[in-house]
Design a protein around this motif. Structure first.
Motif, mmCIF file in Angstrom:
data_model
loop_
_atom_site.group_PDB
_atom_site.id
_atom_site.type_symbol
_atom_site.label_atom_id
_atom_site.label_comp_id
_atom_site.label_asym_id
_atom_site.label_seq_id
_atom_site.Cartn_x
_atom_site.Cartn_y
_atom_site.Cartn_z
ATOM 1 N N VAL A 52 0.967 -1.282 -0.049
ATOM 2 C CA VAL A 52 -0.525 -0.128 0.302
ATOM 3 C C VAL A 52 0.775 1.239 0.473
ATOM 4 O O VAL A 52 0.482 2.196 -1.036
ATOM 5 C CB VAL A 52 -0.613 0.081 1.604
ATOM 6 C CG1 VAL A 52 -1.851 0.957 1.195
ATOM 7 C CG2 VAL A 52 -1.511 -1.298 1.325
ATOM 8 N N LEU A 53 2.715 1.264 1.174
ATOM 9 C CA LEU A 53 2.979 2.394 0.520
ATOM 10 C C LEU A 53 2.948 2.463 -0.408
ATOM 11 O O LEU A 53 3.430 4.044 -1.076
ATOM 12 C CB LEU A 53 4.103 2.732 1.797
ATOM 13 C CG LEU A 53 3.131 2.465 3.126
ATOM 14 C CD1 LEU A 53 4.417 2.235 4.668
ATOM 15 C CD2 LEU A 53 2.476 3.528 3.788
ATOM 16 N N GLY A 54 3.967 1.415 -1.218
ATOM 17 C CA GLY A 54 4.102 1.803 -2.030
ATOM 18 C C GLY A 54 3.995 2.660 -3.841
ATOM 19 O O GLY A 54 3.980 3.060 -4.430
ATOM 20 N N GLY A 55 2.109 1.778 -3.553
ATOM 21 C CA GLY A 55 1.339 2.406 -4.539
ATOM 22 C C GLY A 55 1.186 3.460 -4.077
ATOM 23 O O GLY A 55 1.034 4.270 -4.670
ATOM 24 N N PHE A 57 1.456 6.859 -6.992
ATOM 25 C CA PHE A 57 0.344 7.796 -6.919
ATOM 26 C C PHE A 57 0.929 9.654 -6.853
ATOM 27 O O PHE A 57 0.853 10.043 -7.025
ATOM 28 C CB PHE A 57 -0.588 7.768 -6.120
ATOM 29 C CG PHE A 57 -1.761 6.903 -6.748
ATOM 30 C CD1 PHE A 57 -1.946 6.958 -8.343
ATOM 31 C CD2 PHE A 57 -1.619 5.869 -5.800
ATOM 32 C CE1 PHE A 57 -2.472 5.549 -8.700
ATOM 33 C CE2 PHE A 57 -2.563 4.766 -6.644
ATOM 34 C CZ PHE A 57 -3.602 4.086 -7.653
ATOM 35 N N PHE A 58 1.601 9.482 -5.711
ATOM 36 C CA PHE A 58 2.806 10.453 -5.493
ATOM 37 C C PHE A 58 3.301 11.077 -6.969
ATOM 38 O O PHE A 58 3.693 12.206 -7.259
ATOM 39 C CB PHE A 58 3.411 11.062 -3.956
ATOM 40 C CG PHE A 58 3.300 12.415 -3.534
ATOM 41 C CD1 PHE A 58 2.741 13.257 -2.934
ATOM 42 C CD2 PHE A 58 4.617 12.226 -4.246
ATOM 43 C CE1 PHE A 58 3.116 14.014 -2.311
ATOM 44 C CE2 PHE A 58 5.006 13.846 -3.233
ATOM 45 C CZ PHE A 58 4.554 14.217 -3.324
ATOM 46 N N VAL A 59 4.371 10.354 -7.177
ATOM 47 C CA VAL A 59 5.221 10.672 -8.464
ATOM 48 C C VAL A 59 4.421 10.594 -9.505
ATOM 49 O O VAL A 59 4.361 12.074 -9.547
ATOM 50 C CB VAL A 59 5.871 9.400 -8.124
ATOM 51 C CG1 VAL A 59 6.798 9.756 -9.704
ATOM 52 C CG2 VAL A 59 6.744 9.482 -6.648
ATOM 53 N N LEU A 60 3.208 10.416 -9.911
ATOM 54 C CA LEU A 60 2.404 10.551 -10.891
ATOM 55 C C LEU A 60 1.572 12.159 -11.254
ATOM 56 O O LEU A 60 1.706 12.866 -11.418
ATOM 57 C CB LEU A 60 0.694 10.073 -11.116
ATOM 58 C CG LEU A 60 1.275 7.631 -11.292
ATOM 59 C CD1 LEU A 60 0.059 7.026 -11.554
ATOM 60 C CD2 LEU A 60 2.319 8.150 -12.970
ATOM 61 N N ILE A 61 1.418 12.311 -9.418
ATOM 62 C CA ILE A 61 0.874 13.265 -9.842
ATOM 63 C C ILE A 61 1.241 14.789 -9.767
ATOM 64 O O ILE A 61 1.682 16.209 -10.372
ATOM 65 C CB ILE A 61 0.192 13.665 -7.699
ATOM 66 C CG1 ILE A 61 -0.813 12.870 -7.963
ATOM 67 C CG2 ILE A 61 -0.433 15.700 -8.207
ATOM 68 C CD1 ILE A 61 -1.754 12.765 -6.096
ATOM 69 N N PHE A 108 4.745 0.349 -6.332
ATOM 70 C CA PHE A 108 4.945 1.123 -6.028
ATOM 71 C C PHE A 108 5.326 1.361 -8.374
ATOM 72 O O PHE A 108 4.456 2.352 -8.856
ATOM 73 C CB PHE A 108 6.656 1.400 -5.509
ATOM 74 C CG PHE A 108 7.096 2.887 -7.315
ATOM 75 C CD1 PHE A 108 6.962 4.319 -6.436
ATOM 76 C CD2 PHE A 108 7.862 2.566 -7.263
ATOM 77 C CE1 PHE A 108 7.582 5.030 -6.686
ATOM 78 C CE2 PHE A 108 8.279 3.517 -8.713
ATOM 79 C CZ PHE A 108 8.195 5.099 -7.404
ATOM 80 N N LEU A 109 5.561 0.210 -8.755
ATOM 81 C CA LEU A 109 5.378 -0.283 -10.254
ATOM 82 C C LEU A 109 4.338 -0.087 -11.580
ATOM 83 O O LEU A 109 3.708 -0.219 -12.307
ATOM 84 C CB LEU A 109 6.313 -1.106 -10.394
ATOM 85 C CG LEU A 109 8.161 -0.881 -10.326
ATOM 86 C CD1 LEU A 109 8.614 -2.155 -10.173
ATOM 87 C CD2 LEU A 109 8.977 0.003 -10.912
ATOM 88 N N VAL A 110 3.459 -1.191 -9.753
ATOM 89 C CA VAL A 110 2.558 -0.687 -10.134
ATOM 90 C C VAL A 110 1.448 0.220 -11.316
ATOM 91 O O VAL A 110 0.832 0.732 -12.522
ATOM 92 C CB VAL A 110 1.259 -1.607 -9.949
ATOM 93 C CG1 VAL A 110 -0.378 -1.539 -10.346
ATOM 94 C CG2 VAL A 110 1.803 -3.078 -9.832
ATOM 95 N N ALA A 111 1.806 0.910 -9.927
ATOM 96 C CA ALA A 111 1.277 2.906 -10.121
ATOM 97 C C ALA A 111 1.639 3.899 -11.096
ATOM 98 O O ALA A 111 1.226 4.110 -11.613
ATOM 99 C CB ALA A 111 1.165 2.784 -8.212
ATOM 100 N N GLY A 125 -2.555 6.709 -16.282
ATOM 101 C CA GLY A 125 -2.914 7.934 -15.147
ATOM 102 C C GLY A 125 -2.219 9.024 -15.152
ATOM 103 O O GLY A 125 -2.718 10.199 -13.879
ATOM 104 N N LEU A 126 -0.874 8.904 -15.690
ATOM 105 C CA LEU A 126 -0.223 9.652 -15.603
ATOM 106 C C LEU A 126 -1.179 11.266 -16.573
ATOM 107 O O LEU A 126 -0.925 12.767 -15.868
ATOM 108 C CB LEU A 126 1.238 10.060 -16.213
ATOM 109 C CG LEU A 126 2.217 11.576 -16.101
ATOM 110 C CD1 LEU A 126 1.794 11.963 -15.071
ATOM 111 C CD2 LEU A 126 3.250 10.882 -16.891
#
Length: 207
Positions: free
Chosen positions: A43-46, A50-54, A120-123, A129-130
């Motif tokens: 969950v934390l990786g995801g 998502f934070f990186v995507l934003i 993280f990688l799935v997110a 998504g980006l």
């Protein structure tokens, strides 16, 4: 940024998090196989993904992918290949032989690091998504506010909502542990096949 604008964004973020996606499926899979506590790493990786995507969307990467066919194609196939690879790994995994939450279910720190990396990688592996964030966030951006401030507000709010939702999924997944002990092999094939299917669909995506 007004409180009213932030509240509207919060409601929208909750709606986005409730939309089924690869990260939710991964969290459900890890929660059923390993229990809630180890799945926190997933969950934390995801959440970081998502934070990186934003952050990338606010910096203009989403607009770049939307404008460049070549950049989008590279990102699309990279993400699709990773999802298919993850699906094959899940498909071929043996049925869990240890009850979720028990000692030894996930004893090695390296395994937890791998779960974090998978989340993280799935997110970050889905260029759609980006682009979605690049199209979604401008509705709430306030001209004149600093990039860092808006990243902390938008990114922090969405990550908190997403992490809370995925932790709920992981906790609910533990309830299917008795069923998983009997049918774990089929569960792996179903979830692995879903990841492969999502990766295959991603290859057909267009800007």
């Amino acid at each position: 940024m007004s409180v009213e604008l932030w509240f509207v964004y919060l409601v929208a973020a909750i709606g986005l998090s409730l939309t089924p996606g690869p990260n939710g499926l991964l969290t459900l899979t890890h929660g059923a196989c390993f229990g809630l506590r180890p799945t926190i790493y997933t969950v934390l990786g995801g959440g970081l993904g998502f934070f990186v995507l934003i952050a990338a969307s606010l910096a203009g990467m989403g607009a770049l992918l939307a404008a460049s066919e070549h950049a989008f194609t590279i990102a699309k196939w990279s993400g699709a290949c990773y999802l298919v690879y993850l699906g094959v790994r899940v498909w071929r995994s043996p049925a869990p032989g240890i009850a979720p939450g028990s000692q030894g279910a996930l004893p090695q720190r390296a395994n937890r690091l791998r779960m974090f990396n998978q989340g993280f990688l799935v997110a970050v592996s889905n260029p759609k998504g980006l682009i979605f964030f690049a199209a979604f966030l401008p509705q709430f951006i306030v001209a004149g506010d600093s990039y860092v401030f808006q990243l902390l507000v938008f990114g922090g709010t969405f990550v908190v909502v997403e992490v809370a939702y995925e932790l709920l999924l992981a906790g609910m997944a533990q309830r299917i542990a008795p069923w998983l002990a009997r049918h774990g092999r089929w569960f792996n094939r179903a979830t692995g096949g879903t990841f492969i299917g999502v990766g295959a669909v991603l290859t057909t995506a267009s800007r």
